[in-house]
Design a protein around this motif. Structure first.
Motif, PDB file in Angstrom:
ATOM      1  N   GLY A 133      27.406  39.530 -38.744  1.00  0.00           N
ATOM      2  CA  GLY A 133      28.040  38.719 -37.724  1.00  0.00           C
ATOM      3  C   GLY A 133      28.042  39.391 -36.368  1.00  0.00           C
ATOM      4  O   GLY A 133      27.726  40.575 -36.226  1.00  0.00           O
ATOM      5  N   PHE A 134      28.424  38.613 -35.353  1.00  0.00           N
ATOM      6  CA  PHE A 134      28.472  39.136 -33.984  1.00  0.00           C
ATOM      7  C   PHE A 134      29.890  39.482 -33.548  1.00  0.00           C
ATOM      8  O   PHE A 134      30.078  40.140 -32.528  1.00  0.00           O
TER       9      PHE A 134
ATOM     10  N   SER B 290      15.433  36.727 -35.555  1.00  0.00           N
ATOM     11  CA  SER B 290      16.175  35.905 -36.504  1.00  0.00           C
ATOM     12  C   SER B 290      17.465  36.611 -36.888  1.00  0.00           C
ATOM     13  O   SER B 290      17.463  37.798 -37.189  1.00  0.00           O
ATOM     14  N   SER B 291      18.555  35.865 -36.886  1.00  0.00           N
ATOM     15  CA  SER B 291      19.860  36.427 -37.250  1.00  0.00           C
ATOM     16  C   SER B 291      20.341  35.796 -38.541  1.00  0.00           C
ATOM     17  O   SER B 291      20.381  34.568 -38.672  1.00  0.00           O
ATOM     18  N   LEU B 292      20.720  36.633 -39.511  1.00  0.00           N
ATOM     19  CA  LEU B 292      21.273  36.188 -40.783  1.00  0.00           C
ATOM     20  C   LEU B 292      22.710  36.654 -40.889  1.00  0.00           C
ATOM     21  O   LEU B 292      23.043  37.771 -40.489  1.00  0.00           O
ATOM     22  N   ALA B 293      23.562  35.802 -41.450  1.00  0.00           N
ATOM     23  CA  ALA B 293      24.982  36.133 -41.529  1.00  0.00           C
ATOM     24  C   ALA B 293      25.259  37.287 -42.477  1.00  0.00           C
ATOM     25  O   ALA B 293      26.265  37.984 -42.349  1.00  0.00           O
ATOM     26  N   GLY B 294      24.385  37.491 -43.469  1.00  0.00           N
ATOM     27  CA  GLY B 294      24.573  38.587 -44.414  1.00  0.00           C
ATOM     28  C   GLY B 294      25.459  38.241 -45.589  1.00  0.00           C
ATOM     29  O   GLY B 294      25.944  39.123 -46.292  1.00  0.00           O
ATOM     30  N   ARG B 295      25.669  36.946 -45.854  1.00  0.00           N
ATOM     31  CA  ARG B 295      26.536  36.543 -46.959  1.00  0.00           C
ATOM     32  C   ARG B 295      25.802  36.489 -48.292  1.00  0.00           C
ATOM     33  O   ARG B 295      26.428  36.455 -49.337  1.00  0.00           O
ATOM     34  N   VAL B 296      24.463  36.451 -48.256  1.00  0.00           N
ATOM     35  CA  VAL B 296      23.663  36.433 -49.477  1.00  0.00           C
ATOM     36  C   VAL B 296      23.133  37.839 -49.718  1.00  0.00           C
ATOM     37  O   VAL B 296      22.605  38.481 -48.802  1.00  0.00           O
TER      38      VAL B 296
ATOM     39  N   VAL C 237      18.326  28.951 -30.882  1.00  0.00           N
ATOM     40  CA  VAL C 237      18.141  27.814 -31.792  1.00  0.00           C
ATOM     41  C   VAL C 237      19.066  28.018 -32.984  1.00  0.00           C
ATOM     42  O   VAL C 237      18.935  28.997 -33.721  1.00  0.00           O
ATOM     43  N   ASP C 238      20.010  27.118 -33.137  1.00  0.00           N
ATOM     44  CA  ASP C 238      20.926  27.166 -34.273  1.00  0.00           C
ATOM     45  C   ASP C 238      20.280  26.420 -35.429  1.00  0.00           C
ATOM     46  O   ASP C 238      20.292  25.199 -35.484  1.00  0.00           O
ATOM     47  N   ALA C 239      19.695  27.183 -36.349  1.00  0.00           N
ATOM     48  CA  ALA C 239      19.047  26.596 -37.528  1.00  0.00           C
ATOM     49  C   ALA C 239      19.794  27.001 -38.789  1.00  0.00           C
ATOM     50  O   ALA C 239      19.196  27.201 -39.850  1.00  0.00           O
ATOM     51  N   THR C 240      21.114  27.129 -38.683  1.00  0.00           N
ATOM     52  CA  THR C 240      21.938  27.506 -39.826  1.00  0.00           C
ATOM     53  C   THR C 240      22.127  26.308 -40.756  1.00  0.00           C
ATOM     54  O   THR C 240      21.702  25.184 -40.469  1.00  0.00           O
ATOM     55  N   HIS C 241      22.786  26.562 -41.877  1.00  0.00           N
ATOM     56  CA  HIS C 241      23.054  25.502 -42.856  1.00  0.00           C
ATOM     57  C   HIS C 241      23.949  24.436 -42.235  1.00  0.00           C
ATOM     58  O   HIS C 241      24.817  24.762 -41.408  1.00  0.00           O
ATOM     59  N   PRO C 242      23.763  23.172 -42.615  1.00  0.00           N
ATOM     60  CA  PRO C 242      24.596  22.109 -42.035  1.00  0.00           C
ATOM     61  C   PRO C 242      26.092  22.308 -42.230  1.00  0.00           C
ATOM     62  O   PRO C 242      26.888  21.708 -41.506  1.00  0.00           O
ATOM     63  N   PHE C 243      26.492  23.142 -43.192  1.00  0.00           N
ATOM     64  CA  PHE C 243      27.913  23.380 -43.427  1.00  0.00           C
ATOM     65  C   PHE C 243      28.402  24.700 -42.823  1.00  0.00           C
ATOM     66  O   PHE C 243      29.549  25.094 -43.062  1.00  0.00           O
ATOM     67  N   ALA C 244      27.567  25.355 -42.037  1.00  0.00           N
ATOM     68  CA  ALA C 244      27.974  26.600 -41.372  1.00  0.00           C
ATOM     69  C   ALA C 244      28.672  26.261 -40.057  1.00  0.00           C
ATOM     70  O   ALA C 244      28.247  26.669 -38.972  1.00  0.00           O
TER      71      ALA C 244
ATOM     72  N   MET D 239       9.174  34.442 -23.436  1.00  0.00           N
ATOM     73  CA  MET D 239      10.486  33.889 -23.752  1.00  0.00           C
ATOM     74  C   MET D 239      11.002  34.522 -25.039  1.00  0.00           C
ATOM     75  O   MET D 239      10.322  34.514 -26.057  1.00  0.00           O
ATOM     76  N   LYS D 240      12.205  35.034 -24.999  1.00  0.00           N
ATOM     77  CA  LYS D 240      12.812  35.659 -26.167  1.00  0.00           C
ATOM     78  C   LYS D 240      13.797  34.675 -26.781  1.00  0.00           C
ATOM     79  O   LYS D 240      14.748  34.240 -26.127  1.00  0.00           O
ATOM     80  N   VAL D 241      13.565  34.340 -28.050  1.00  0.00           N
ATOM     81  CA  VAL D 241      14.322  33.294 -28.727  1.00  0.00           C
ATOM     82  C   VAL D 241      15.133  33.899 -29.865  1.00  0.00           C
ATOM     83  O   VAL D 241      14.596  34.633 -30.696  1.00  0.00           O
ATOM     84  N   LEU D 242      16.423  33.572 -29.905  1.00  0.00           N
ATOM     85  CA  LEU D 242      17.269  33.931 -31.035  1.00  0.00           C
ATOM     86  C   LEU D 242      17.361  32.738 -31.965  1.00  0.00           C
ATOM     87  O   LEU D 242      17.770  31.650 -31.547  1.00  0.00           O
ATOM     88  N   VAL D 243      16.975  32.935 -33.222  1.00  0.00           N
ATOM     89  CA  VAL D 243      17.085  31.892 -34.234  1.00  0.00           C
ATOM     90  C   VAL D 243      18.217  32.269 -35.171  1.00  0.00           C
ATOM     91  O   VAL D 243      18.143  33.276 -35.879  1.00  0.00           O
ATOM     92  N   LEU D 244      19.275  31.479 -35.157  1.00  0.00           N
ATOM     93  CA  LEU D 244      20.360  31.664 -36.119  1.00  0.00           C
ATOM     94  C   LEU D 244      19.921  31.001 -37.411  1.00  0.00           C
ATOM     95  O   LEU D 244      19.774  29.772 -37.471  1.00  0.00           O
TER      96      LEU D 244
END
Length: 239
Positions: A49-50, A29-35, A69-76, A1-6
């Motif tokens: 971004g996509f 794992s995908s990072l937005a790149g803002r940091v 799996v959307d594991a981003t910040h609660p304010f994203a 199983m291939k899982v994308l973790v935001l």
């Protein structure tokens, strides 16, 4: 199983660690790149971004992703909404991993956004500790109060005229937060309801000192399944 973790959160890194090398799983794992200098998870990492939900849906199909799996910040909120739409279009199951918010405490002033936070904080004190991140600080730019602004990367103008910018990242301790509040004469704390243990020390310190806290409520989450712990994600992914 291939899982994308935001990702971009401690929970996302913990999930990537739990899945990395696990038999039967591959994780991206995908990072937005803002940091500028993010804490990277183990395993494969994608930064940037996509291009919106349609492009993300295409990417999910092209990359052979079986679950998101959307594991981003609660304010994203923008990323989460895009992920929910894209997963639906691609026919890929989506689960949100979202840490619980902090329980309300005496002396807290709940607000809906940063503009309201600026207005409320302005009436509570003269020296404001601003810990809402580097985005959206223009809401405070017209205030005549003094601000201690803490964020990971340098914030962009416009900013309050009277300010001290502190570049730092958690976790923090109550003792160091108490020293910070006392050292700068802080009499108001402004924060977001981020939840979790990494930054809760500031609200503990404010409560100990009797400093009022302005708390920005979380934005509404998409209508998707939500869990609060990594173990629950692993159970959801289990065949």
């Amino acid at each position: 199983m291939k899982v994308l973790v935001l990702g971009g959160t401690g929970e996302a890194r913990a999930l990537a660690s739990a899945l990395h090398g696990r038999p039967g799983f591959a994780v991206v794992s995908s990072l937005a790149g803002r940091v500028r200098d993010p804490r990277l998870p183990v395993g494969e990492v994608r930064v940037g971004g996509f291009g919106g939900p349609d492009k993300l849906a295409e990417w999910l199909a092209g990359a052979g992703i079986d679950a998101v799996v959307d594991a981003t910040h609660p304010f994203a909120a923008r990323i989460s909404a895009s992920a929910a739409e894209a997963a639906g279009k691609a026919g890929v199951p989506l689960l949100m991993l979202r840490r619980p918010g902090w329980p309300a405490r005496p002396g807290w002033h709940w607000v809906s956004d940063l503009a309201e936070a600026a207005a409320v904080a302005d009436g509570l004190g003269e020296r404001i500790f601003l810990t809402t991140g580097r985005q959206g600080l223009s809401a405070f730019a017209d205030s005549a109060r003094w601000f201690l602004i803490r964020c990971v990367d340098p914030p962009e103008e416009p900013l309050p005229a009277k300010r001290l910018v502190l570049l730092d990242r958690g976790p923090y301790t109550v003792d160091t937060e108490l020293a910070l509040l006392r050292g700068h004469g802080v009499d108001v704390l402004v924060t977001k309801d981020s939840g979790g243990p990494l930054t809760v020390a500031k609200v503990d310190a404010a409560q100990e000192m009797g400093v009022p806290v302005v708390v920005v409520r979380r934005p509404p989450a998409p209508d998707v399944p939500v869990v609060g712990a990594v173990d629950e994600v692993l159970d959801w992914l289990a065949p």
